[in-house]
Write a protein that holds these residues in place. Structure first.
Motif, PDB file in Angstrom:
ATOM      1  N   PRO A   1       0.822  -1.208   0.000  1.00 44.66           N
ATOM      2  CA  PRO A   1       0.000   0.000   0.000  1.00 44.66           C
ATOM      3  C   PRO A   1       0.854   1.256   0.000  1.00 44.66           C
ATOM      4  O   PRO A   1       1.932   1.281   0.607  1.00 44.66           O
ATOM      5  N   PRO A   2       0.391   2.338  -0.674  1.00 47.87           N
ATOM      6  CA  PRO A   2       1.188   3.565  -0.705  1.00 47.87           C
ATOM      7  C   PRO A   2       1.406   4.165   0.677  1.00 47.87           C
ATOM      8  O   PRO A   2       2.364   4.891   0.893  1.00 47.87           O
ATOM      9  N   THR A   3       0.523   3.843   1.635  1.00 49.54           N
ATOM     10  CA  THR A   3       0.679   4.369   2.992  1.00 49.54           C
ATOM     11  C   THR A   3       2.001   3.956   3.606  1.00 49.54           C
ATOM     12  O   THR A   3       2.571   4.674   4.427  1.00 49.54           O
ATOM     13  N   LEU A   4       2.535   2.792   3.228  1.00 50.81           N
ATOM     14  CA  LEU A   4       3.778   2.279   3.799  1.00 50.81           C
ATOM     15  C   LEU A   4       5.009   2.639   2.975  1.00 50.81           C
ATOM     16  O   LEU A   4       6.112   2.197   3.308  1.00 50.81           O
TER      17      LEU A   4
ATOM     18  N   LEU B   1       5.143   1.261  10.163  1.00 48.63           N
ATOM     19  CA  LEU B   1       3.800   0.772  10.455  1.00 48.63           C
ATOM     20  C   LEU B   1       3.025   1.665  11.428  1.00 48.63           C
ATOM     21  O   LEU B   1       1.845   1.955  11.178  1.00 48.63           O
ATOM     22  N   PRO B   2       3.607   2.139  12.540  1.00 49.15           N
ATOM     23  CA  PRO B   2       2.816   2.994  13.450  1.00 49.15           C
ATOM     24  C   PRO B   2       2.281   4.249  12.762  1.00 49.15           C
ATOM     25  O   PRO B   2       1.124   4.640  12.973  1.00 49.15           O
ATOM     26  N   GLU B   3       3.124   4.903  11.921  1.00 51.05           N
ATOM     27  CA  GLU B   3       2.659   6.097  11.217  1.00 51.05           C
ATOM     28  C   GLU B   3       1.566   5.751  10.198  1.00 51.05           C
ATOM     29  O   GLU B   3       0.597   6.500  10.031  1.00 51.05           O
ATOM     30  N   ALA B   4       1.715   4.605   9.521  1.00 46.12           N
ATOM     31  CA  ALA B   4       0.693   4.181   8.556  1.00 46.12           C
ATOM     32  C   ALA B   4      -0.628   3.890   9.261  1.00 46.12           C
ATOM     33  O   ALA B   4      -1.709   4.269   8.770  1.00 46.12           O
ATOM     34  N   LEU B   5      -0.571   3.236  10.417  1.00 46.86           N
ATOM     35  CA  LEU B   5      -1.804   2.976  11.172  1.00 46.86           C
ATOM     36  C   LEU B   5      -2.441   4.279  11.648  1.00 46.86           C
ATOM     37  O   LEU B   5      -3.676   4.405  11.655  1.00 46.86           O
ATOM     38  N   ALA B   6      -1.619   5.249  12.038  1.00 47.23           N
ATOM     39  CA  ALA B   6      -2.156   6.542  12.466  1.00 47.23           C
ATOM     40  C   ALA B   6      -2.894   7.227  11.322  1.00 47.23           C
ATOM     41  O   ALA B   6      -3.987   7.799  11.510  1.00 47.23           O
ATOM     42  N   GLU B   7      -2.315   7.171  10.116  1.00 48.48           N
ATOM     43  CA  GLU B   7      -2.963   7.807   8.960  1.00 48.48           C
ATOM     44  C   GLU B   7      -4.282   7.115   8.618  1.00 48.48           C
ATOM     45  O   GLU B   7      -5.315   7.767   8.394  1.00 48.48           O
ATOM     46  N   VAL B   8      -4.265   5.778   8.589  1.00 49.66           N
ATOM     47  CA  VAL B   8      -5.477   5.025   8.246  1.00 49.66           C
ATOM     48  C   VAL B   8      -6.571   5.265   9.284  1.00 49.66           C
ATOM     49  O   VAL B   8      -7.736   5.502   8.941  1.00 49.66           O
TER      50      VAL B   8
ATOM     51  N   GLU C   1      -8.323   5.709  19.201  1.00 50.98           N
ATOM     52  CA  GLU C   1      -7.108   5.910  20.002  1.00 50.98           C
ATOM     53  C   GLU C   1      -6.072   4.860  19.600  1.00 50.98           C
ATOM     54  O   GLU C   1      -6.333   3.660  19.696  1.00 50.98           O
ATOM     55  N   LEU C   2      -4.914   5.318  19.140  1.00 50.33           N
ATOM     56  CA  LEU C   2      -3.840   4.422  18.714  1.00 50.33           C
ATOM     57  C   LEU C   2      -2.719   4.452  19.745  1.00 50.33           C
ATOM     58  O   LEU C   2      -2.230   5.515  20.103  1.00 50.33           O
ATOM     59  N   THR C   3      -2.316   3.251  20.215  1.00 47.74           N
ATOM     60  CA  THR C   3      -1.245   3.124  21.205  1.00 47.74           C
ATOM     61  C   THR C   3      -0.184   2.166  20.668  1.00 47.74           C
ATOM     62  O   THR C   3      -0.521   1.091  20.166  1.00 47.74           O
ATOM     63  N   THR C   4       1.074   2.580  20.772  1.00 49.12           N
ATOM     64  CA  THR C   4       2.190   1.724  20.360  1.00 49.12           C
ATOM     65  C   THR C   4       3.058   1.443  21.572  1.00 49.12           C
ATOM     66  O   THR C   4       3.456   2.368  22.288  1.00 49.12           O
ATOM     67  N   THR C   5       3.347   0.157  21.830  1.00 47.25           N
ATOM     68  CA  THR C   5       4.200  -0.212  22.955  1.00 47.25           C
ATOM     69  C   THR C   5       5.427  -0.947  22.427  1.00 47.25           C
ATOM     70  O   THR C   5       5.403  -1.536  21.357  1.00 47.25           O
ATOM     71  N   GLY C   6       6.494  -0.898  23.212  1.00 47.01           N
ATOM     72  CA  GLY C   6       7.733  -1.557  22.807  1.00 47.01           C
ATOM     73  C   GLY C   6       8.567  -0.672  21.896  1.00 47.01           C
ATOM     74  O   GLY C   6       8.244   0.487  21.628  1.00 47.01           O
ATOM     75  N   ASP C   7       9.652  -1.233  21.422  1.00 51.69           N
ATOM     76  CA  ASP C   7      10.605  -0.514  20.573  1.00 51.69           C
ATOM     77  C   ASP C   7      10.202  -0.670  19.111  1.00 51.69           C
ATOM     78  O   ASP C   7      10.437  -1.715  18.496  1.00 51.69           O
ATOM     79  N   ALA C   8       9.571   0.374  18.553  1.00 56.61           N
ATOM     80  CA  ALA C   8       9.116   0.316  17.160  1.00 56.61           C
ATOM     81  C   ALA C   8      10.320   0.345  16.222  1.00 56.61           C
ATOM     82  O   ALA C   8      11.200   1.194  16.338  1.00 56.61           O
TER      83      ALA C   8
ATOM     84  N   PRO D   1       8.350  -6.156   4.914  1.00 62.21           N
ATOM     85  CA  PRO D   1       7.152  -5.594   4.260  1.00 62.21           C
ATOM     86  C   PRO D   1       5.923  -6.487   4.365  1.00 62.21           C
ATOM     87  O   PRO D   1       4.802  -5.989   4.534  1.00 62.21           O
ATOM     88  N   GLU D   2       6.091  -7.814   4.269  1.00 64.14           N
ATOM     89  CA  GLU D   2       4.934  -8.718   4.364  1.00 64.14           C
ATOM     90  C   GLU D   2       4.257  -8.579   5.727  1.00 64.14           C
ATOM     91  O   GLU D   2       3.032  -8.617   5.830  1.00 64.14           O
ATOM     92  N   ILE D   3       5.064  -8.415   6.775  1.00 60.30           N
ATOM     93  CA  ILE D   3       4.521  -8.267   8.126  1.00 60.30           C
ATOM     94  C   ILE D   3       3.714  -6.976   8.231  1.00 60.30           C
ATOM     95  O   ILE D   3       2.571  -6.960   8.713  1.00 60.30           O
ATOM     96  N   GLU D   4       4.294  -5.860   7.771  1.00 60.80           N
ATOM     97  CA  GLU D   4       3.629  -4.567   7.910  1.00 60.80           C
ATOM     98  C   GLU D   4       2.369  -4.480   7.051  1.00 60.80           C
ATOM     99  O   GLU D   4       1.339  -3.956   7.489  1.00 60.80           O
ATOM    100  N   VAL D   5       2.432  -4.990   5.816  1.00 60.53           N
ATOM    101  CA  VAL D   5       1.251  -4.962   4.947  1.00 60.53           C
ATOM    102  C   VAL D   5       0.127  -5.785   5.568  1.00 60.53           C
ATOM    103  O   VAL D   5      -1.040  -5.379   5.564  1.00 60.53           O
ATOM    104  N   THR D   6       0.458  -6.959   6.105  1.00 59.43           N
ATOM    105  CA  THR D   6      -0.567  -7.816   6.703  1.00 59.43           C
ATOM    106  C   THR D   6      -1.267  -7.128   7.863  1.00 59.43           C
ATOM    107  O   THR D   6      -2.507  -7.110   7.942  1.00 59.43           O
ATOM    108  N   LEU D   7      -0.513  -6.539   8.784  1.00 58.62           N
ATOM    109  CA  LEU D   7      -1.131  -5.880   9.936  1.00 58.62           C
ATOM    110  C   LEU D   7      -1.920  -4.647   9.520  1.00 58.62           C
ATOM    111  O   LEU D   7      -2.968  -4.339  10.110  1.00 58.62           O
ATOM    112  N   LEU D   8      -1.452  -3.917   8.491  1.00 57.88           N
ATOM    113  CA  LEU D   8      -2.205  -2.764   8.005  1.00 57.88           C
ATOM    114  C   LEU D   8      -3.537  -3.205   7.416  1.00 57.88           C
ATOM    115  O   LEU D   8      -4.594  -2.609   7.697  1.00 57.88           O
ATOM    116  N   ARG D   9      -3.528  -4.273   6.599  1.00 56.28           N
ATOM    117  CA  ARG D   9      -4.767  -4.759   5.984  1.00 56.28           C
ATOM    118  C   ARG D   9      -5.729  -5.313   7.035  1.00 56.28           C
ATOM    119  O   ARG D   9      -6.948  -5.133   6.930  1.00 56.28           O
TER     120      ARG D   9
END
Length: 425
Positions: free
Chosen positions: A281-284, A289-296, A309-316, A321-329
């Motif tokens: 996706p062009p968002t990524l 991933l955190p910024e892409a989720l914030a935009e979506v 409300e979007l919360t990110t924990t741990g060391d981002a 790419p397969e991991i990030e696209v999957t979680l975004l979708r």
């Protein structure tokens, strides 16, 4: 609500082959029932939205019954669609489109039935016949653009939509078949290596490679999901804008709707190209991933007037790419389901970076549902199945926790494969 952490499931080559065969069989059964389902949906919507006296409805329903009978004798009874000749498939498709065109003349809502032609055209073996089938379906589906007011502007827009739609879908099938020929040559070697890999970063990378290069079924499922998420929604938006333009006498508003339709056509074509080339996706493109989720989530919140409300924990950190696209979708599908079904007043998204896993939770405070009954009735089957397929391809797990009146939690857990692994591949 707590989320149980489930261990990734590893499959032997024999189990993978059996799973692929079962899913492919389900895909063909879906295409067998699709014309009847879309025809029934068209008839039901016609009766509810455009009620008419019985003597005016009976001819339309009779024509719909004749269309169903034709599909049954010319298509359903074929012993094997994949082995049938193009001539026989063409006879079925073009007569079915003729019935669809006749039904749309009586009620435009029957365009839902005509959409079946895009899927059935995929059985053609010749690229020329495939393009002709998709083009003919597009001509009928979009005929509402010129039916009401066939002026030069409407004809030009009709031509643009048909060309874009036919080119995008035909190119998708063509590139898909080329990719399949390359991937099937490697499938046996990938499956053989998979049995000997250990549960570590090397295993995750091989599973990702297998998911990216599996073969015919994997590509078909990917194309179906991406077309559902992008092109189909874009085409629906184009039709809505053109109907709005046709329904106003204000030239400024008419121009605004037409400009929106053109912009949607461009976006749909761009998304189609990204889909058939397996580009994310062009968002990524320029964000993690955190910024892409914030935009979506921000766009969804604005469109539906529901706070997110979007919360990110741990060391981002950058992930494969397969991991990030999957979680975004998965997030997009969960938000879409929340908008359609939950009547939520608030949505929460939590992205957790752990040592060897990524966890995503999408929560809403809506009306909830009973997952077991939903699965049994297949009421929302495709969206949930698509999320499960995406996550399982990465050796991850997906769980859905809900009950009536208690909201819904969609949780996905996938391996934390860093971007460096993809760069080294």
């Amino acid at each position: 609500m707590g989320v149980a952490v489930m261990e990734p499931v590893a499959y032997t080559p024999e189990e993978l082959s059996e799973r692929h065969s079962k899913i492919e069989s389900m895909y063909h059964r879906l295409l067998d029932w699709l014309p009847y389902a879309t025809l029934a949906a068209s008839a039901a919507l016609s009766l509810v939205i455009n009620p008419r006296p019985l003597d005016q409805q009976l001819p339309t329903l009779g024509l719909a019954a004749a269309a169903a009978a034709w599909v049954y004798f010319a298509y359903t009874r074929l012993p094997s669609k994949t082995e049938s000749s193009d001539a026989r498939l063409a006879l079925h498709l073009f007569v079915m489109l003729g019935f669809g065109a006749a039904l749309m003349i009586r009620d435009m809502l029957y365009f839902i039935f005509v959409i079946t032609g895009f899927f059935h055209a995929g059985y053609f073996k010749s690229m020329g016949m495939l393009t002709a089938g998709i083009g003919a379906t597009s001509l009928v589906v979009n005929s509402s653009i010129v039916t009401a007011d066939p002026d030069a502007q409407a004809i030009a827009m009709y031509t643009i939509v048909v060309i874009v739609q036919t080119g995008a879908i035909s190119s998708g099938f063509l590139l898909n078949e080329r990719l399949v020929r390359l991937r099937t040559q490697r499938e046996e070697a990938i499956l053989a290596r998979e049995a000997a890999l250990e549960e570590n970063a090397g295993l995750h990378m091989q599973l990702l490679t297998q998911a990216r290069e599996a073969g015919v079924l994997d590509e078909r499922q990917r194309m179906a999901r991406e077309i559902h998420d992008t092109v189909a929604q874009g085409l629906a938006g184009i039709i809505a804008q053109l109907h709005a333009a046709d329904g106003t006498d204000d030239e400024a508003q008419r121009r605004r709707h037409l400009d929106s339709a053109v912009e949607l056509a461009r976006d749909s074509l761009a998304e189609a190209r990204r889909t058939v080339q397996a580009i994310g996706p062009p968002t990524l493109d320029s964000a993690q991933l955190p910024e892409a989720l914030a935009e979506v989530s921000a766009k969804w919140s604005k469109a539906h007037a529901v706070p997110v409300e979007l919360t990110t924990t741990g060391d981002a950190k950058p992930m494969h790419p397969e991991i990030e696209v999957t979680l975004l979708r998965v997030t997009q599908e969960a938000l879409q389901n929340a908008a359609k079904h939950s009547r939520a007043g608030r949505v929460g998204i939590t992205l957790s970076y752990m040592e060897d896993q990524l966890a995503l939770d999408v929560r809403d405070d809506g009306i909830g549902f009973e997952p077991a009954k939903t699965k049994a009735s297949k009421e929302h089957g495709y969206g949930l199945a698509a999320m499960r397929q995406r996550v399982s391809r990465l050796a991850g797990s997906l769980s859905i926790e809900s009950e009536p009146g208690a909201g819904t939690v969609v949780s996905a857990i996938v391996p934390a494969v860093p971007q460096a692994v993809a760069d080294a591949a």
